[in-house]
Structures are given as C-alpha cells and as structure tokens.
Design an enzyme around this catalytic site. Sequence first.
Site, PDB file in Angstrom:
ATOM      1  CG  HIS A  20      -0.450  -0.009   2.525  1.00  0.00           C
ATOM      2  ND1 HIS A  20       0.400   0.960   2.979  1.00  0.00           N
ATOM      3  CD2 HIS A  20      -0.630  -0.854   3.576  1.00  0.00           C
ATOM      4  CE1 HIS A  20       0.719   0.727   4.234  1.00  0.00           C
ATOM      5  NE2 HIS A  20       0.117  -0.369   4.628  1.00  0.00           N
ATOM      6  CG  HIS A  23       3.961  -1.405   2.537  1.00  0.00           C
ATOM      7  ND1 HIS A  23       2.791  -2.009   2.184  1.00  0.00           N
ATOM      8  CD2 HIS A  23       4.133  -1.665   3.856  1.00  0.00           C
ATOM      9  CE1 HIS A  23       2.277  -2.625   3.230  1.00  0.00           C
ATOM     10  NE2 HIS A  23       3.068  -2.419   4.266  1.00  0.00           N
ATOM     11  CB  CYS A 128      -0.263  -7.446  18.913  1.00  0.00           C
ATOM     12  SG  CYS A 128      -1.015  -6.803  17.388  1.00  0.00           S
ATOM     13  CB  CYS A 131       2.663  -5.505  16.483  1.00  0.00           C
ATOM     14  SG  CYS A 131       1.562  -4.116  16.626  1.00  0.00           S
ATOM     15  CB  CYS A 145      -2.861  -3.863  19.291  1.00  0.00           C
ATOM     16  SG  CYS A 145      -1.699  -3.072  18.165  1.00  0.00           S
ATOM     17  CG  HIS A 148      -2.465  -4.276  14.125  1.00  0.00           C
ATOM     18  ND1 HIS A 148      -1.245  -4.081  14.737  1.00  0.00           N
ATOM     19  CD2 HIS A 148      -2.224  -4.380  12.796  1.00  0.00           C
ATOM     20  CE1 HIS A 148      -0.308  -4.094  13.807  1.00  0.00           C
ATOM     21  NE2 HIS A 148      -0.859  -4.266  12.637  1.00  0.00           N
ATOM     22  CE  LYS A 296      -0.919   1.801  11.390  1.00  0.00           C
ATOM     23  NZ  LYS A 296      -1.583   0.802  10.638  1.00  0.00           N
ATOM     24  CE  LYS A 299      -6.149  -3.142   0.808  1.00  0.00           C
ATOM     25  NZ  LYS A 299      -4.899  -3.189   0.196  1.00  0.00           N
TER      26      LYS A 299
HETATM   27  N1  MSP Z   1       8.159  -6.802   8.387  1.00  0.00           N
HETATM   28  C1  MSP Z   1       8.263  -5.679   9.262  1.00  0.00           C
HETATM   29  C2  MSP Z   1       9.607  -4.979   9.084  1.00  0.00           C
HETATM   30  C3  MSP Z   1      10.791  -5.855   9.296  1.00  0.00           C
HETATM   31  S1  MSP Z   1      12.276  -4.997   8.989  1.00  0.00           S
HETATM   32  C4  MSP Z   1      13.470  -5.978   9.578  1.00  0.00           C
HETATM   33  C5  MSP Z   1       7.149  -4.695   8.965  1.00  0.00           C
HETATM   34  N2  MSP Z   1       6.595  -4.773   7.778  1.00  0.00           N
HETATM   35  S2  MSP Z   1       5.382  -3.884   7.278  1.00  0.00           S
HETATM   36  O1  MSP Z   1       5.119  -4.353   5.951  1.00  0.00           O
HETATM   37  O2  MSP Z   1       4.311  -3.951   8.201  1.00  0.00           O
HETATM   38  O3  MSP Z   1       5.824  -2.386   7.293  1.00  0.00           O
HETATM   39  C6  MSP Z   1       6.971  -1.982   6.646  1.00  0.00           C
HETATM   40  C7  MSP Z   1       7.147  -0.485   6.650  1.00  0.00           C
HETATM   41  O4  MSP Z   1       6.033   0.178   6.082  1.00  0.00           O
HETATM   42  C8  MSP Z   1       7.362   0.097   8.038  1.00  0.00           C
HETATM   43  O5  MSP Z   1       8.488   0.957   8.003  1.00  0.00           O
HETATM   44  C9  MSP Z   1       6.122   0.893   8.279  1.00  0.00           C
HETATM   45  O6  MSP Z   1       6.399   2.005   9.069  1.00  0.00           O
HETATM   46  C10 MSP Z   1       5.768   1.312   6.868  1.00  0.00           C
HETATM   47  N3  MSP Z   1       4.387   1.719   6.816  1.00  0.00           N
HETATM   48  C11 MSP Z   1       3.286   0.937   6.952  1.00  0.00           C
HETATM   49  N4  MSP Z   1       2.190   1.757   6.963  1.00  0.00           N
HETATM   50  C12 MSP Z   1       2.569   3.041   6.845  1.00  0.00           C
HETATM   51  C13 MSP Z   1       1.926   4.272   6.700  1.00  0.00           C
HETATM   52  N5  MSP Z   1       0.629   4.397   6.748  1.00  0.00           N
HETATM   53  N6  MSP Z   1       2.701   5.379   6.490  1.00  0.00           N
HETATM   54  C14 MSP Z   1       4.060   5.305   6.362  1.00  0.00           C
HETATM   55  N7  MSP Z   1       4.689   4.171   6.476  1.00  0.00           N
HETATM   56  C15 MSP Z   1       3.993   3.049   6.847  1.00  0.00           C
HETATM   57  O7  MSP Z   1       6.856  -3.872   9.810  1.00  0.00           O
END
Ligand code: MSP
Length: 517
Positions: A20, A23, A128, A131, A145, A148, A296, A299
């Site tokens: 999304h 990421h 959780c 997380c 949490c 979530h 925030k 999904k």
């Molecule tokens: N798998 C773990 C990271 C392991 S690193 C050794 C994880 N994955 S994640 O897919 O949930 O998130 C990855 C990144 O996307 C994180 O840095 C998270 O902050 C970022 N984001 C997820 N949602 C976000 C927003 N809404 N805004 C900005 N970044 C966000 O955590």
Amino acid sequence: MSEQIYYLTTPIYYINDVPHLGHAYTTVAGDFLTRFRRLQGRDVHFLTGTDEHGQKVLRSAEAKGIAPKAWADQIVPRWKEVWDALDVAYDDFVRTTEERHEGPVQAFMSALHERDEIYQGTYEGLYCVGCEEFKQPDDLVDGKCPLHGTEPEVVKEENYFFRLSKYAQPLIDLYESEPSRLLPEARRNEVLGKLRQGLDDLSISRVSFDWGIPIPWDSKHVIYVWIDALLNYITAVGYDSEEETFERIWPASVQLVGKDILWFHAVIWPAMLMALELPLPETIFAHGFLQVGGEKMSKSKLTGISPHDLLDTFGSDGFRYYFMREISFGQDGNFSWESVVARYNSDLANDFGNLASRVLSMISKYLEGEIPSPPSEDELHPGDRELHDVQRKALEEMIDAVDAISPTEALKAAWASVRRANAYVEEVTPWALAKDEAQRRRLEVVLYNLADALRLLSLMTWPIVPKAATELWRRLGLEGQIQERELATDGRWGLLPAGARVETGAPLWPRIEDETS
Ligand code: MSP
C-alpha cells in the site's frame, strides 16, 4: 582505502498482502536517496525485500488455503512489480525464505548461544499478531493494540530469551555520545527515555507453530520473526557466507524505518550486533506515518490505497514527487487525492513542465533547434549570473539535505531554481529579443543559459523524477545516460555542448483536471 559504500536499507515488508502507499513511501525515499548518491559518484548498495515468516503471514496463507511458502512465491512478484512501476532501482531484493538468509540466521543464533547471550525460560504474556510483538498491558488502549485495533492473544510458552536487558546502558551511551546514530532527534529522545526505564530480556523463539527458521540446537522452536527479519540486513550482504562482501558493505549507512518499528531497529537490532561485537549501522532514520483523513492508513480501516490507483493518473514521477515533497520526511502527513492533483499541476505540469516546453520550443523556433555557443564571462548580465548562482546554491542545498536525510528539503531547493528560471524567462523576454536582429547574440546567450539550466535541472531532479529527467536530457540533445554522470563535474555551469540539436515534444507532465472538484 576506497570510500565506504553507501548502503541503504528499507524494512523488509510483510507479504500478508500487496503493497500500500505506506510501504511505497519508505521505498521511494530510499530510491531517491540512493539515486542521489549514485549521481554523486558514490558506490551504492540499496536493499529491500520481504519478511515471509511468522504468524501474520502464516495466518493469511491459511485463510487462503495455501501453504505459506506457496503464498509467498505467488505474492512476491506483485511487490516487485509495484517497485518496478515506481522506478525503484534496488540493487538486491532479499526474501527471508531464501537459503542465503536462513543458514546465516542460524549461524548468528548459534554464535549468540555460544556466548551465553541466550537462555531458556517461560514466557507468559500478551502477543499482537498484527505487530508480531509481545505487548505490555500499558501498551494497550481499552485492552486493544492501538495500531491494529485487536485484542492481543494470551501466550504461555517455553521460549529462548536473549539477554537484552544488559544492553540498556550501552545503548544509552551510544545514543548520547553519537546522536547521529538515531534520527530524527525527537525520536531519539523518545527511545532514550524508554531505555532509561530499563529493558527486559526478549523472548526470541516460538513453539506453537513452525513457519519460521528452526533454532539450530533445538528444532522444535522457530526463531522469533523479528529476530529473523532484522538479520536480513547482514545476511543479504554476505554475513557468514561471503566475508569479503560483508566487510565491504556492512555497516549500513542509512536504515530507513517507519516510526512504528523504530524500537526493533533502535534497540533490539543494535543490541544483537553488540552481542557479537559487529559494527553498528551509522544512522537509523524513522519517518512518520501517512494518514488519510487524519487516520493511519491500513486495509482494516478500508483506506488502504494501492499505489496503482495513483500511478495510473500521475505516473511514477508524479507519485514519487508528491510523497517526497508534500509529506515532510520524519513527520506524519496527510494524503489526499486533491493535494496530489494540486502538487502535480503546480510543481510538475506548470513550474517545471512549462519551463521545459517553453525553452525547447523557443530554441526550436528562434535558433532552428540548435544550441548556440556558450556565453563568455563578459557576455553575462547580472540576471544571468543570478540564475547561475541560484542554481549552484540549490545544488549545494540539495547535497546538504540529502546528507541530513531530508528529501523534502532537497526538493524545495531544486524547485527554487525551477522558479528562478521561470522568472528569468519573464525578465529577459526572449520573444522580444527575437524581433530585433541586433539582439541576436543576446537571444543566443539567454537561451543558452536556459537550456543549460534545464540540463542541470535534469541532473538534479533525476533522483526524484527519473522518467521526465531522462526524457528532458534526451530532448536537449545530450548523449549517454544521466546515471553515468557525476554532480561534482557535470553540475558545473556551461557544459551544454554547442551545436546539439534539441527536440520539442508532448508535455513532460500533462495537466490533470481534478474530477473530484
Ligand atoms: N516486516 C516488518 C519490518 C521488518 S524490517 C526488519 C514490517 N513490515 S510492514 O510491511 O508492516 O511495514 C513496513 C514499513 O512500512 C514500516 O516501516 C512501516 O512504518 C511502513 N508503513 C506501513 N504503513 C505506513 C503508513 N501508513 N505510512 C508510512 N509508512 C507506513 O513492519
């Protein structure tokens, strides 16, 4: 000794779903910073990848009725496809189910075990799955949490523990004596505040499911997914497999993470490295969260938006520019469709796009499409010098901003010079000069200045809008690829070769009408 490689990492993403905007935000920032470093002539290694083990991924595969590895194999190409569509030029993509990762993770764990950094115990507490994290009661809001909105599960298991508690003081000392290790400052202070309250040891294995890497000396346990995941940053660059590569690339120069996963990166990760006396990352940088309507994005809140929704309308350049320019890196920021349209139209279509079309079409109209000879020093007017100065300053500011991991500030600087060039066109009025044969050389001089300003702009903006910058470079009749250039040499004035033939063409960024307004 050769200069240290600029090694930048993004987090590795959970593959329970497709990417999304959140990421894409981290990944695009990484791509901007590494492209800029490449143009500075630095040796760069840009790593991203996927985090494939753990309950979160296991459960989403189960819900679809497929084995987790088969699910991972099916979904990983969809992540890569989004990064390709966004012009993300990573050097390596690591998957935690790869052998090159799993073996070295086990080696790392055995090394910790041999050093008595690990012991066996019982964990009782709340977990959780969203997380992938144990929670303390005061982490929760109304028993749920906060990230979530779900109630954590109660877990009681025999686990292996890492002696994290003994690293509280070394970490405090580290961040107090070397503040640039953890940025921005406000986040560092938060982490320091928590560290001063002390640390508990950390449960690092699970026995209730088996989707993970087995603990090498006790295979009924799998390694906790976060420990497995953090190690990607070293396994992907040769830890315990290619010692020479590892020495060359590690430690990372910049590790980008979202603020939600800062604790893992600022506390658990360096403690693991300290335990084996490995070098620590130079800088961990936590960015903020994208929000939609002040909430925030996720999904589960039905606001998760696919990057494709924006790419179809704004292209990868528009997408990349918008997020890096509009949402100040390091802070939370609100995303809205209207604000993308506004930024795209004003900064790309109007400011930069119009400048490029005007200059190229004037050269084609008044100078038969040929770049004239560069002006000599005494042919320059004060306004011409000012244009040079503004652009030189903008480039210096960009370099400082990239050093400070501030893509937003870097883009503000670049666009100040776009605006200066537009103002210059209005001041020198080439269309008026073109009417007077006696002003022919002056016309050549001002159009040379503008064309050369475009050349510099295509270099300066390639890290953020690679498609349009490459096209502009080509339309200016320049040879070779921008990525073969270096800012230190090509960033100087007056290097546009005389005699080159320019091309006009469709707008670099066609204006977009906002259907929602
Ligand atoms: N798998 C773990 C990271 C392991 S690193 C050794 C994880 N994955 S994640 O897919 O949930 O998130 C990855 C990144 O996307 C994180 O840095 C998270 O902050 C970022 N984001 C997820 N949602 C976000 C927003 N809404 N805004 C900005 N970044 C966000 O955590």
